[in-house]
Design a protein around this motif. Structure first.
Motif, PDB file in Angstrom:
ATOM      1  N   LEU A   1       0.809  -1.218   0.000  1.00 26.53           N
ATOM      2  CA  LEU A   1       0.000   0.000   0.000  1.00 26.53           C
ATOM      3  C   LEU A   1       0.844   1.271   0.000  1.00 26.53           C
ATOM      4  N   PHE A   2       2.137   1.150   0.284  1.00 30.27           N
ATOM      5  CA  PHE A   2       2.978   2.327   0.483  1.00 30.27           C
ATOM      6  C   PHE A   2       4.010   2.471  -0.629  1.00 30.27           C
ATOM      7  N   GLU A   3       4.202   3.694  -1.072  1.00 33.99           N
ATOM      8  CA  GLU A   3       5.256   4.002  -2.040  1.00 33.99           C
ATOM      9  C   GLU A   3       6.617   3.934  -1.352  1.00 33.99           C
ATOM     10  N   GLY A   4       7.529   3.162  -1.932  1.00 33.32           N
ATOM     11  CA  GLY A   4       8.892   3.123  -1.428  1.00 33.32           C
ATOM     12  C   GLY A   4       9.094   2.347  -0.150  1.00 33.32           C
ATOM     13  N   ALA A   5       8.072   1.648   0.322  1.00 30.68           N
ATOM     14  CA  ALA A   5       8.191   0.947   1.609  1.00 30.68           C
ATOM     15  C   ALA A   5       8.953  -0.362   1.496  1.00 30.68           C
ATOM     16  N   GLU A   6       9.223  -0.817   0.268  1.00 33.27           N
ATOM     17  CA  GLU A   6       9.941  -2.076   0.108  1.00 33.27           C
ATOM     18  C   GLU A   6      11.332  -2.026   0.741  1.00 33.27           C
ATOM     19  N   LYS A   7      11.881  -0.829   0.918  1.00 30.44           N
ATOM     20  CA  LYS A   7      13.201  -0.721   1.556  1.00 30.44           C
ATOM     21  C   LYS A   7      13.163  -1.149   3.013  1.00 30.44           C
ATOM     22  N   TYR A   8      11.955  -1.203   3.593  1.00 31.40           N
ATOM     23  CA  TYR A   8      11.817  -1.616   4.982  1.00 31.40           C
ATOM     24  C   TYR A   8      11.469  -3.101   5.121  1.00 31.40           C
ATOM     25  N   GLN A   9      11.345  -3.787   4.000  1.00 35.73           N
ATOM     26  CA  GLN A   9      10.928  -5.185   4.047  1.00 35.73           C
ATOM     27  C   GLN A   9      11.912  -6.042   4.841  1.00 35.73           C
ATOM     28  N   LYS A  10      13.198  -5.870   4.571  1.00 34.49           N
ATOM     29  CA  LYS A  10      14.206  -6.660   5.277  1.00 34.49           C
ATOM     30  C   LYS A  10      14.236  -6.297   6.760  1.00 34.49           C
ATOM     31  N   ASP A  11      14.115  -4.997   7.066  1.00 30.65           N
ATOM     32  CA  ASP A  11      14.122  -4.577   8.474  1.00 30.65           C
ATOM     33  C   ASP A  11      12.967  -5.203   9.246  1.00 30.65           C
ATOM     34  N   LEU A  12      11.789  -5.214   8.618  1.00 34.83           N
ATOM     35  CA  LEU A  12      10.631  -5.818   9.278  1.00 34.83           C
ATOM     36  C   LEU A  12      10.834  -7.315   9.474  1.00 34.83           C
TER      37      LEU A  12
END
Length: 320
Positions: free
Chosen positions: A278-289
């Protein structure tokens, strides 16, 4: 057209169902993740946590059973009827290797003798509730489905949900909506479509193609966008603060239900696997999550996502 929430193990339990129904009303039925009745005639404590009527009060819920033994289905169905449930769903779609290896779920679709024995056994008695069925197109090939449909047509199935994949597709290969034409035209029982309806546009495309479809079932798309059913019914997309409040309540609900913020974190990581789309650019947080193990760490990541990542346009297709 009716719209249902699909059963998704580890995602659509009573905490999710209650909150979603309260915040985003409009789902006609929530199908529970399956549980397997066993011959001792008792529900496990884990199953009861999700089945107890008091944790589902006011929510249109349908329990789902996974078994190949008619006697196990029958005792569980009668017990669920005593709890006040009016419909029970038979799972013939689960593709898990351990399930299929035991001849259950979609493993039964290649065993017509065993499947007929099961259906004969559960429909022969007069149960005071409805029995619906969720199936796939076949175990090995979609060409198995005409014979399966012929078998299903012999029984008074309350509703036949067709997940338009075969077992070997799991959830990776695209669904085959072309195959829905057959059950829609030839099923003697009401039908429901399931498979890859992950956005409003896909739901609209499907219903334009099959306008007489009585019902559809949404799975991953509803986890990713909790407002999807509202949008299907002409309502507005989820707003940023509305989504943040919903996810906060979901997290706190799991904290309370599990009695552990760390366990709640594990569940929310599963939710965010879909939610990130749902979020633009949030894939950069995928690994952190994925790597987060501390609740404070998780809460900080979520705060950064809401602070830094705008919601995608309402028509954007989710990618998983």
């Amino acid at each position: 057209m009716y719209i249902y929430a699909a059963p998704m193990e580890g995602l659509t339990d009573h905490v999710f169902r209650n909150l979603h129904h309260r915040c985003f009303p409009g789902v006609d039925k929530y199908f529970m993740p399956f549980f397997s009745p066993v011959s001792d005639g008792r529900f496990t404590p884990r199953s009861l946590r999700d089945l107890e009527p008091q944790v589902n009060e006011g929510v249109p819920v349908v329990p789902q059973l996974l078994t190949r033994q008619p006697e196990d289905f029958l005792w569980a169905a009668r017990a669920l009827g005593d709890m006040g449930y009016t419909e029970i769903n038979l799972n013939l779609g689960c593709p898990s290797g351990t399930v299929v290896g035991k001849g259950k779920g979609s493993g039964l679709l290649s065993d017509l003798v065993g499947l007929e024995r099961l259906l004969e056994g559960i429909f022969a008695p007069s149960l005071p509730l409805h029995i619906s069925v969720k199936t796939r197109l076949g175990r090995y090939d979609a060409e198995e489905f005409p014979q399966l449909l012929e078998l299903f047509n012999r029984y008074p199935i309350f509703e036949l949900t067709v997940h338009c994949r075969i077992r070997d597709d799991f959830y990776r290969q695209p669904a085959q909506p072309d195959r829905f034409a057959l059950p829609l035209a030839e099923s003697k029982n009401p039908v429901c479509y399931n498979g890859d309806l992950t956005s409003l546009e896909r739901v609209q495309d499907f219903t334009r193609r099959y306008p007489t479809t009585p019902a559809v079932m949404l799975g991953r798309g509803l986890i990713a966008d909790p407002s999807l059913v509202r949008r299907c019914r002409g309502g507005t997309p989820v707003e940023r603060e509305e989504l943040r409040e919903y996810l906060t309540q979901l997290y706190e609900g799991y904290c309370s239900d599990f009695g552990s913020r760390r366990n709640a974190l594990s569940r929310m990581k599963e939710v965010w696997f879909y939610q990130l789309s749902l979020f633009e650019g949030a894939e950069k947080y995928q690994k952190d999550l994925r790597k987060a193990t501390d609740p404070t760490q998780y809460e900080g990541i979520v705060s950064r996502i809401f602070a830094e990542c705008p919601l995608r346009p309402a028509g954007a297709q989710p990618v998983w």
